[in-house]
Scaffold this motif. Structure first.
Motif, PDB file in Angstrom:
ATOM      1  N   VAL A  51       0.155   1.345 -10.196  1.00 55.35           N
ATOM      2  CA  VAL A  51      -0.514   0.695 -10.383  1.00 55.35           C
ATOM      3  C   VAL A  51      -1.687   1.147 -10.248  1.00 55.35           C
ATOM      4  O   VAL A  51      -3.105   0.899 -10.352  1.00 55.35           O
ATOM      5  N   TYR A  52      -1.674   1.987  -9.431  1.00 56.61           N
ATOM      6  CA  TYR A  52      -2.787   2.189  -8.703  1.00 56.61           C
ATOM      7  C   TYR A  52      -4.046   3.684  -9.728  1.00 56.61           C
ATOM      8  O   TYR A  52      -4.718   3.961 -10.067  1.00 56.61           O
ATOM      9  N   ASN A  53      -2.322   3.970  -9.963  1.00 57.17           N
ATOM     10  CA  ASN A  53      -3.369   5.450 -11.526  1.00 57.17           C
ATOM     11  C   ASN A  53      -3.509   4.231 -12.218  1.00 57.17           C
ATOM     12  O   ASN A  53      -5.084   4.463 -13.618  1.00 57.17           O
ATOM     13  N   LEU A  54      -4.219   3.017 -12.521  1.00 57.63           N
ATOM     14  CA  LEU A  54      -4.296   2.556 -13.640  1.00 57.63           C
ATOM     15  C   LEU A  54      -5.126   1.711 -13.595  1.00 57.63           C
ATOM     16  O   LEU A  54      -6.105   1.677 -14.485  1.00 57.63           O
ATOM     17  N   VAL A  55      -5.347   0.588 -12.199  1.00 62.14           N
ATOM     18  CA  VAL A  55      -6.247  -0.144 -11.919  1.00 62.14           C
ATOM     19  C   VAL A  55      -7.418   0.385 -10.730  1.00 62.14           C
ATOM     20  O   VAL A  55      -7.754  -0.078 -11.173  1.00 62.14           O
ATOM     21  N   GLY A  56      -7.213   1.579 -10.877  1.00 61.84           N
ATOM     22  CA  GLY A  56      -7.942   2.095  -9.146  1.00 61.84           C
ATOM     23  C   GLY A  56      -7.848   0.931  -7.858  1.00 61.84           C
ATOM     24  O   GLY A  56      -6.480   0.392  -7.765  1.00 61.84           O
ATOM     25  N   GLU A  57      -9.188   0.830  -7.638  1.00 63.82           N
ATOM     26  CA  GLU A  57      -8.520  -0.066  -6.350  1.00 63.82           C
ATOM     27  C   GLU A  57      -8.965  -1.073  -6.219  1.00 63.82           C
ATOM     28  O   GLU A  57      -9.386  -1.969  -5.722  1.00 63.82           O
ATOM     29  N   ARG A  58      -7.857  -1.404  -6.499  1.00 63.26           N
ATOM     30  CA  ARG A  58      -8.178  -3.473  -6.969  1.00 63.26           C
ATOM     31  C   ARG A  58      -6.767  -3.975  -6.239  1.00 63.26           C
ATOM     32  O   ARG A  58      -5.805  -4.197  -7.306  1.00 63.26           O
ATOM     33  N   TRP A  59      -7.235  -3.586  -5.431  1.00 64.49           N
ATOM     34  CA  TRP A  59      -5.579  -4.441  -4.087  1.00 64.49           C
ATOM     35  C   TRP A  59      -5.199  -5.600  -4.598  1.00 64.49           C
ATOM     36  O   TRP A  59      -3.367  -5.189  -4.338  1.00 64.49           O
ATOM     37  N   SER A  60      -6.422  -6.271  -4.813  1.00 64.88           N
ATOM     38  CA  SER A  60      -4.835  -7.475  -5.221  1.00 64.88           C
ATOM     39  C   SER A  60      -4.854  -7.835  -6.189  1.00 64.88           C
ATOM     40  O   SER A  60      -3.503  -8.236  -6.503  1.00 64.88           O
ATOM     41  N   LEU A  61      -4.829  -7.204  -7.075  1.00 61.99           N
ATOM     42  CA  LEU A  61      -3.863  -6.940  -8.842  1.00 61.99           C
ATOM     43  C   LEU A  61      -2.532  -6.032  -8.396  1.00 61.99           C
ATOM     44  O   LEU A  61      -1.422  -6.374  -8.536  1.00 61.99           O
ATOM     45  N   ILE A  62      -3.093  -5.060  -7.233  1.00 59.69           N
ATOM     46  CA  ILE A  62      -1.647  -4.140  -7.332  1.00 59.69           C
ATOM     47  C   ILE A  62      -0.832  -5.393  -6.442  1.00 59.69           C
ATOM     48  O   ILE A  62       0.335  -4.952  -6.854  1.00 59.69           O
ATOM     49  N   ALA A  63      -1.240  -5.911  -5.420  1.00 61.06           N
ATOM     50  CA  ALA A  63      -0.587  -6.488  -4.818  1.00 61.06           C
ATOM     51  C   ALA A  63       0.089  -7.757  -5.918  1.00 61.06           C
ATOM     52  O   ALA A  63       1.920  -8.399  -4.743  1.00 61.06           O
ATOM     53  N   GLY A  64      -0.495  -8.457  -6.462  1.00 65.25           N
ATOM     54  CA  GLY A  64       0.223  -9.452  -7.442  1.00 65.25           C
ATOM     55  C   GLY A  64       1.635  -8.651  -8.290  1.00 65.25           C
ATOM     56  O   GLY A  64       2.101  -9.534  -8.603  1.00 65.25           O
ATOM     57  N   ARG A  65       1.874  -7.897  -8.343  1.00 64.97           N
ATOM     58  CA  ARG A  65       3.055  -6.468  -8.713  1.00 64.97           C
ATOM     59  C   ARG A  65       4.030  -6.852  -8.052  1.00 64.97           C
ATOM     60  O   ARG A  65       4.664  -6.132  -8.308  1.00 64.97           O
ATOM     61  N   ILE A  66       3.618  -6.597  -6.540  1.00 65.47           N
ATOM     62  CA  ILE A  66       4.807  -6.490  -5.686  1.00 65.47           C
ATOM     63  C   ILE A  66       4.901  -7.783  -4.825  1.00 65.47           C
ATOM     64  O   ILE A  66       4.395  -8.605  -3.967  1.00 65.47           O
ATOM     65  N   PRO A  67       5.951  -8.664  -4.689  1.00 66.20           N
ATOM     66  CA  PRO A  67       6.015  -9.655  -4.146  1.00 66.20           C
ATOM     67  C   PRO A  67       6.253  -8.897  -2.564  1.00 66.20           C
ATOM     68  O   PRO A  67       6.842  -9.028  -1.778  1.00 66.20           O
ATOM     69  N   GLY A  68       5.885 -10.529  -2.077  1.00 69.66           N
ATOM     70  CA  GLY A  68       5.647 -10.401  -0.826  1.00 69.66           C
ATOM     71  C   GLY A  68       4.516 -10.059   0.352  1.00 69.66           C
ATOM     72  O   GLY A  68       4.375  -9.228   0.906  1.00 69.66           O
ATOM     73  N   ARG A  69       3.967  -9.134  -0.652  1.00 73.76           N
ATOM     74  CA  ARG A  69       3.015  -7.766   0.130  1.00 73.76           C
ATOM     75  C   ARG A  69       1.228  -8.326  -0.222  1.00 73.76           C
ATOM     76  O   ARG A  69       1.192  -9.183  -1.305  1.00 73.76           O
ATOM     77  N   THR A  70       0.455  -8.196   0.349  1.00 76.65           N
ATOM     78  CA  THR A  70      -0.878  -9.329   0.254  1.00 76.65           C
ATOM     79  C   THR A  70      -1.039  -8.276   0.193  1.00 76.65           C
ATOM     80  O   THR A  70      -1.473  -6.034   0.528  1.00 76.65           O
ATOM     81  N   ALA A  71      -3.398  -7.829  -0.372  1.00 81.89           N
ATOM     82  CA  ALA A  71      -3.936  -7.102  -0.653  1.00 81.89           C
ATOM     83  C   ALA A  71      -4.096  -6.008   0.596  1.00 81.89           C
ATOM     84  O   ALA A  71      -4.641  -4.952  -0.116  1.00 81.89           O
ATOM     85  N   GLU A  72      -4.592  -6.495   1.149  1.00 76.80           N
ATOM     86  CA  GLU A  72      -4.539  -6.062   3.067  1.00 76.80           C
ATOM     87  C   GLU A  72      -4.286  -4.978   3.092  1.00 76.80           C
ATOM     88  O   GLU A  72      -3.830  -3.899   3.870  1.00 76.80           O
ATOM     89  N   GLU A  73      -2.105  -4.903   3.136  1.00 75.03           N
ATOM     90  CA  GLU A  73      -1.081  -4.813   3.609  1.00 75.03           C
ATOM     91  C   GLU A  73      -1.450  -3.221   2.910  1.00 75.03           C
ATOM     92  O   GLU A  73      -1.037  -2.104   2.872  1.00 75.03           O
TER      93      GLU A  73
END
Length: 74
Positions: free
Chosen positions: A39-61
């Motif tokens: 997902v990082y390779n697709l959207v870059g440093e958009r941590w909240s978008l990445i976290a939205g794809r991983i249940p139970g994880r926050t953007a900060e983590e």
């Protein structure tokens, strides 16, 4: 009395430090690591978008994980 107040502040500070150290050692499964990379390779440093794809994880983590694994130390 001032000594009692001072020593209780030190105990609070120590326990806060211990909690922050424990929270910085978040473990990720191999599947989560692969998903973060994809997902990082697709959207870059958009941590909240990445976290939205991983249940139970926050953007900060996820950001902390990424920066710890992919830091450029020269």
């Amino acid at each position: 009395m001032a000594d009692t107040e001072h020593s209780s502040k030190n105990v609070t500070e120590v326990s806060t430090d211990q909690q922050s150290n424990q929270s910085s050692k978040v473990e990720f499964s191999e599947e989560e690591e692969m998903l973060i990379t994809m997902v990082y390779n697709l959207v870059g440093e958009r941590w909240s978008l990445i976290a939205g794809r991983i249940p139970g994880r926050t953007a900060e983590e996820i950001e902390k994980y990424w920066n710890s694994r992919h830091s450029t130390s020269e």
